[in-house]
Design a protein around this motif. Structure first.
Motif, PDB file in Angstrom:
ATOM      1  N   ALA A 414       0.800  -1.337  -0.065  1.00 30.07           N
ATOM      2  CA  ALA A 414      -0.034   0.084   0.114  1.00 30.07           C
ATOM      3  C   ALA A 414       0.807   1.453  -0.064  1.00 30.07           C
ATOM      4  O   ALA A 414       0.544   2.472  -0.734  1.00 30.07           O
ATOM      5  CB  ALA A 414      -0.838  -0.019   1.285  1.00 30.07           C
ATOM      6  N   TYR A 417       2.295   1.756  -3.643  1.00 25.89           N
ATOM      7  CA  TYR A 417       1.141   2.352  -4.325  1.00 25.89           C
ATOM      8  C   TYR A 417       0.977   3.860  -4.002  1.00 25.89           C
ATOM      9  O   TYR A 417       0.856   4.641  -4.872  1.00 25.89           O
ATOM     10  CB  TYR A 417      -0.358   1.558  -4.173  1.00 25.89           C
ATOM     11  CG  TYR A 417      -0.483   0.125  -4.796  1.00 25.89           C
ATOM     12  CD1 TYR A 417       0.294  -0.095  -5.878  1.00 25.89           C
ATOM     13  CD2 TYR A 417      -0.918  -0.957  -4.267  1.00 25.89           C
ATOM     14  CE1 TYR A 417       0.262  -1.444  -6.777  1.00 25.89           C
ATOM     15  CE2 TYR A 417      -0.897  -2.262  -4.754  1.00 25.89           C
ATOM     16  CZ  TYR A 417      -0.379  -2.409  -6.004  1.00 25.89           C
ATOM     17  OH  TYR A 417      -0.571  -3.500  -6.548  1.00 25.89           O
ATOM     18  N   SER A 418       1.062   4.199  -2.815  1.00 22.67           N
ATOM     19  CA  SER A 418       0.788   5.457  -2.537  1.00 22.67           C
ATOM     20  C   SER A 418       1.929   6.469  -2.914  1.00 22.67           C
ATOM     21  O   SER A 418       1.668   7.445  -3.617  1.00 22.67           O
ATOM     22  CB  SER A 418       0.878   5.700  -1.071  1.00 22.67           C
ATOM     23  OG  SER A 418       0.824   7.110  -0.480  1.00 22.67           O
ATOM     24  N   TYR A 436      -3.528   4.574  -8.632  1.00 18.87           N
ATOM     25  CA  TYR A 436      -2.615   3.848  -7.724  1.00 18.87           C
ATOM     26  C   TYR A 436      -3.098   4.129  -6.253  1.00 18.87           C
ATOM     27  O   TYR A 436      -2.927   3.393  -5.284  1.00 18.87           O
ATOM     28  CB  TYR A 436      -1.280   4.394  -7.794  1.00 18.87           C
ATOM     29  CG  TYR A 436      -0.565   3.694  -8.847  1.00 18.87           C
ATOM     30  CD1 TYR A 436      -0.114   2.396  -8.789  1.00 18.87           C
ATOM     31  CD2 TYR A 436      -0.155   4.388 -10.319  1.00 18.87           C
ATOM     32  CE1 TYR A 436       0.498   1.595  -9.385  1.00 18.87           C
ATOM     33  CE2 TYR A 436       0.391   3.663 -11.058  1.00 18.87           C
ATOM     34  CZ  TYR A 436       0.680   2.165 -10.972  1.00 18.87           C
ATOM     35  OH  TYR A 436       1.374   1.363 -11.846  1.00 18.87           O
ATOM     36  N   TYR A 437      -3.670   5.165  -5.974  1.00 19.39           N
ATOM     37  CA  TYR A 437      -4.331   5.863  -4.645  1.00 19.39           C
ATOM     38  C   TYR A 437      -5.562   4.748  -4.358  1.00 19.39           C
ATOM     39  O   TYR A 437      -5.464   4.342  -3.139  1.00 19.39           O
ATOM     40  CB  TYR A 437      -4.792   7.129  -4.757  1.00 19.39           C
ATOM     41  CG  TYR A 437      -3.785   8.212  -4.579  1.00 19.39           C
ATOM     42  CD1 TYR A 437      -2.561   8.042  -4.167  1.00 19.39           C
ATOM     43  CD2 TYR A 437      -3.951   9.412  -5.298  1.00 19.39           C
ATOM     44  CE1 TYR A 437      -1.667   9.033  -3.812  1.00 19.39           C
ATOM     45  CE2 TYR A 437      -3.050  10.512  -5.159  1.00 19.39           C
ATOM     46  CZ  TYR A 437      -1.851  10.140  -4.523  1.00 19.39           C
ATOM     47  OH  TYR A 437      -0.996  11.247  -4.424  1.00 19.39           O
ATOM     48  N   LYS A 439      -5.921   1.582  -5.432  1.00 16.60           N
ATOM     49  CA  LYS A 439      -5.144   0.627  -5.163  1.00 16.60           C
ATOM     50  C   LYS A 439      -4.698   0.282  -3.810  1.00 16.60           C
ATOM     51  O   LYS A 439      -4.889  -0.785  -2.863  1.00 16.60           O
ATOM     52  CB  LYS A 439      -3.979   0.024  -6.079  1.00 16.60           C
ATOM     53  CG  LYS A 439      -4.361  -0.164  -7.572  1.00 16.60           C
ATOM     54  CD  LYS A 439      -3.077  -0.627  -8.241  1.00 16.60           C
ATOM     55  CE  LYS A 439      -3.452  -1.398  -9.716  1.00 16.60           C
ATOM     56  NZ  LYS A 439      -2.303  -1.543 -10.320  1.00 16.60           N
ATOM     57  N   ALA A 440      -3.957   1.482  -3.270  1.00 19.60           N
ATOM     58  CA  ALA A 440      -3.388   1.492  -1.797  1.00 19.60           C
ATOM     59  C   ALA A 440      -4.763   1.461  -0.868  1.00 19.60           C
ATOM     60  O   ALA A 440      -4.756   0.767   0.210  1.00 19.60           O
ATOM     61  CB  ALA A 440      -2.926   2.895  -1.692  1.00 19.60           C
ATOM     62  N   ASN A 447      -5.751   4.399   5.483  1.00 17.53           N
ATOM     63  CA  ASN A 447      -4.395   4.886   5.174  1.00 17.53           C
ATOM     64  C   ASN A 447      -4.567   6.554   5.111  1.00 17.53           C
ATOM     65  O   ASN A 447      -4.676   6.934   3.984  1.00 17.53           O
ATOM     66  CB  ASN A 447      -3.895   4.421   4.320  1.00 17.53           C
ATOM     67  CG  ASN A 447      -2.431   4.656   4.102  1.00 17.53           C
ATOM     68  OD1 ASN A 447      -1.880   5.930   4.071  1.00 17.53           O
ATOM     69  ND2 ASN A 447      -1.402   3.713   3.791  1.00 17.53           N
ATOM     70  N   VAL A 450      -2.524   8.570   2.444  1.00 21.18           N
ATOM     71  CA  VAL A 450      -3.278   8.386   1.032  1.00 21.18           C
ATOM     72  C   VAL A 450      -4.363   9.101   0.928  1.00 21.18           C
ATOM     73  O   VAL A 450      -4.834   9.861  -0.019  1.00 21.18           O
ATOM     74  CB  VAL A 450      -3.422   6.805   0.653  1.00 21.18           C
ATOM     75  CG1 VAL A 450      -3.810   6.703  -0.577  1.00 21.18           C
ATOM     76  CG2 VAL A 450      -2.140   6.150   0.749  1.00 21.18           C
TER      77      VAL A 450
END
Length: 573
Positions: A414, A417-418, A436-437, A439-440, A447, A450
């Motif tokens: 994570a 990805y962030s 990508y955010y 996905k994180a 999180n 993020v």
């Protein structure tokens, strides 16, 4: 009955035999078969040894040596009950054989049957009173069972047969202490010390007196130990500690120098002392005696030249005492000496990062990844270095690689990805960055970094502001005093036309560090201006301009002065 010594002799002769026989009809007698089985056992061909021994015992079940080796083989193969049966048979066939009984005792110990183990050892000791190892093993067994009186009795047998020694004296003291009678243990040591010269026992008595706050008697014992063995580390350190307790720092540093510069004391012990004695936990001591400690460090480095443990300990000391250049040179030397040591590289990268020596950090992480390319720690360090040098394409590659080596660790994945999302946004690819955010957040829905970054970039784009507000609120609810989160959420509320709510958030941010950020000050001024509070807005803009002149790249507001000048002229965009 065949004796084990004869078996080993046969094995030796058999090893010299230039040919092998393969059956009873070819003269393959019991001794030859046994020798072949022992050879296979020694070569770890346990299945082969088992086959041969099975045939041998089928023909001659009363072969004591064959039963013994069958017990060993079965134990290795995991058949503990079969092994026990074979070893018992061997013992019944030849009860005078030490090794048969000894191995049976070992099997009982391995299968957690201490009573049976002790019973065999007691009988072995009766039959073989000169075998020293039996006494100590039996003492250990008694101790494990809490049978301290039996252990002490066995220790007395050792002393009767072999005489008193430092080892037996310490063992007796230790047993008395475990028995719950330390006073008698120390009284015994005092009596022993009267008739024996022992640095270890004298030092131990010194510890006893020191624990009773009798520093004078303790010092006598420690000095007695040093008279016998001038380099005895425990006594040197204890004397030094007494001087330090008495604020006699001249003698303290003299003894510590004697300890640290002794080439015969292990560097592991010395480095551990440096790490424990000269740390930021006692800043006043470090500040008051920095010249003396510096001398200790340099003397130790000179004696323990090219020792990585000493270099590391001294490096930490210089880092803690704000001499980062000296620390960096020591860590760099460690990398040179131990180029394949991960701890050495990790420390070197740590010091370069803390000093913000981005060029050196960038080069060093490249070398580290080349050596330890599959280690997530160094891959991450390389990614960070690339970000600091604005090598974003390479940074993206490294964090993508980090995911592959994360071993399923969702926090690492994570986090990667962030960072990859941040990189995409910095490169102008907001759509990919948001992916990508997402996905994180799929891996870690709470999180906060993020969520905050995602909300911020949505506000920059002016898209999905309600989604951005929900994420911003989640951050503020979790950390209501975080000025960064307050700024992001407050600014989004302002964009949504909820400036009065935003104002309250920024007022709170001002109390918790918001005044240190040009971006936060600028946003607050914008909100105040929109609400008609022009004087207060320009006051905060002036503070923002002042911060803007010294802020880092990430916290600067481009064109701030020009914007404020236009606002003052009534030319708001």
């Amino acid at each position: 009955m065949k004796k084990l010594t004869f078996i080993l002799a046969a094995l030796f002769l058999f090893a010299l035999c230039p040919f092998r026989v393969s059956g009873q009809e070819k003269g393959y007698n019991d001794e030859a078969m046994l020798a072949e089985a022992v050879t296979r056992y020694n070569n770890e061909d346990f299945s082969g040894a088992h086959r041969i021994l099975s045939r041998l015992l089928e023909n001659n079940p009363d072969n004591d040596a064959a039963n013994y080796y069958m017990g060993l083989v079965r134990f290795v193969l995991g058949n503990t009950s079969g092994a026990e049966g074979s070893l018992k048979k061997a013992v019944s066939l030849d009860s005078g054989n030490f090794w048969y009984r000894y191995r049976l005792a070992v099997l009982y110990a391995r299968t957690d049957r201490p009573e049976l183990t002790i019973s065999i050892y007691e009988r072995l000791l009766e039959d073989f009173p000169k075998k020293t190892e039996l006494y100590y093993t039996l003492i250990d067994l008694y101790t494990q069972q809490g049978q301290y009186d039996d252990a002490l009795s066995t220790l007395s047998q050792i002393e009767t047969v072999f005489g008193e020694t430092d080892a037996t004296a310490y063992a007796r003291f230790d047993l008395m202490r475990m028995k719950g009678d330390p006073k008698s243990g120390y009284e015994y040591l005092k009596k022993y010390n009267e008739g024996h010269a022992s640095s270890r026992i004298s030092s131990l008595l010194g510890d006893y007196y020191l624990s009773r706050y009798d520093k004078d008697s303790a010092m006598i014992m420690y000095q007695e130990a040093l008279a016998l063995e001038p380099d005895f580390p425990p006594a040197i350190l204890s004397v030094a500690d007494i001087y330090r307790m008495d604020s006699d720092y001249g003698n303290y540093f003299s003894y510590i120098n004697r300890f640290l510069t002794n080439p015969y004391i292990s560097t592991q012990i010395k480095s551990r002392y440096i790490n424990e004695a000269f740390t930021p936990n006692d800043p006043y001591f470090l500040e008051a005696f920095m010249p003396e400690i510096d001398t200790l460090m340099e003397n130790t480095l000179a004696v323990s030249m090219n020792d990585s443990l000493i270099n590391m300990a001294a490096g930490y000391y210089y880092f803690f005492t704000m001499r980062p250049d000296r620390a960096a040179s020591l860590f760099r030397e460690n990398v040179r000496m131990a180029e394949n040591s991960k701890p050495a590289w990790s420390n070197y990268l740590m010091i370069l990062y803390s000093l913000q020596r981005w060029d050196e950090y960038y080069a060093a992480t490249s070398d580290a990844v080349a050596r330890f390319g599959d280690d997530p720690h160094f891959i991450e360090q390389r990614g960070v270095a690339c970000i600091m040098k604005n090598d974003l394409d390479e940074a993206f590659i490294q964090f993508d690689r980090l995911i592959a080596f994360a071993g399923g660790d969702t926090s690492v994945i994570a986090g990667s990805y962030s960072v990859m999302g941040d990189i995409c946004h910095q490169q102008g690819n907001s759509r990919q960055g948001n992916r990508y955010y997402d996905k994180a957040l799929k891996l870690e829905p709470d999180n906060l970094p993020v969520l905050n970054n995602y909300a911020y970039y949505l506000s920059v784009e002016g898209k999905n502001l309600k989604k951005a507000a929900a994420m911003g609120k989640k951050c503020v609810d979790a950390e209501p005093d975080n000025p960064t989160y307050l700024d992001t959420y407050g600014w989004i509320l302002h964009l949504l036309g909820r400036s009065y709510e935003a104002k309250d958030l920024f007022r709170h941010a001002m109390l918790y560090g918001g005044r240190e950020s040009a971006v936060v000050l600028d946003h607050y001024a914008e909100i105040l201006y929109s609400l008609g509070d022009r004087d207060l807005a320009f006051l905060y803009w002036q503070q923002a301009i002042e911060k803007n002149s010294v802020s880092g790249v990430e916290d600067r507001v481009p064109g701030l002065e020009e914007k404020v000048a236009r606002y003052k002229a009534g030319q708001k965009d």
